[in-house]
Design a protein around this motif. Sequence first.
Motif: not given
Length: 276
Positions: A30-37, A88-94, A175-178
């Motif tokens: 989670i900590i590394v993911a937060a930094l990656a975000y 999708t509305m939340a596609g890029q956020f997801s 192609i869809d981003i997902s």
Amino acid sequence: MAKKNINEMSFLDHLEDLRWHLIRICLAVIIVAALAYTFSRFIFDDIIFAPLEMSFPTYEFLCNAGKLLNVETSFCNDRIPLILQNRTMAGQFSADIWTAILAGFIISFPYIIYQLWSFISPGLHENERKHSRGFIIICSFLFFLGALFGYYIITPLSINFLANYSISTKVDNQIDISSFIGLVRSSVLASGLIFELPIVIYFLTKIGLVTPEVLKKYRKFALVIVLILSAIITPPDIASQVIVAIPILILYQVSIYISKIVVRNQLKKESQALTK
């Protein structure tokens, strides 16, 4: 509170110990993911979407190889005929969140292995722990090597083949981003885990489930499994499957050698025990 001796711990104590190791792993990811975000733009533009550019190192190498062999290849095209879209509305956020978590897992892999090893190692003999000190380094090296193989070999080969595959000129690849990120993710993670085969064989040999003779006996079956596995994680062309199958077969041979060493050491210890 001091940690109990391994021989004094009950089953519930072991579960409690495992729970804390898993909590530390989750916190690290989670900590590394937060930094990656916070570096998501770099991760997407310069890493995940990099194989969409014909300047990608793999394409340049294969293009030059094709020219050298006087073979026409799609690796020399001006562009990848593929358009990414979000439907999708939340596609890029997801995509951003899950990519950050994936980056957190990959970057934290050495720490994850360290925590798992910390849980397992108290149950080993002192000499076994001594001879296994390089376990974390070797395991991490194999995983990162496999991840790089998946990123620089499997991913661009898959993208190039699937993007240029067409049933009709009337169909465009939008192609869809997902779907695209899923291809990159599965290629990288699958390759990273497959490259852990020598480690898996090492432990299976230690507990007596695998021997060098068994690995040699079923070598032909392993070859078939490797080819099937290569067909699953690569586009359905022979060249790509061969490129992927070769390192896996090499890892299988290395695993046989490792299994031999483990068995030899066990026999040596048994003979020494009998002479005492």
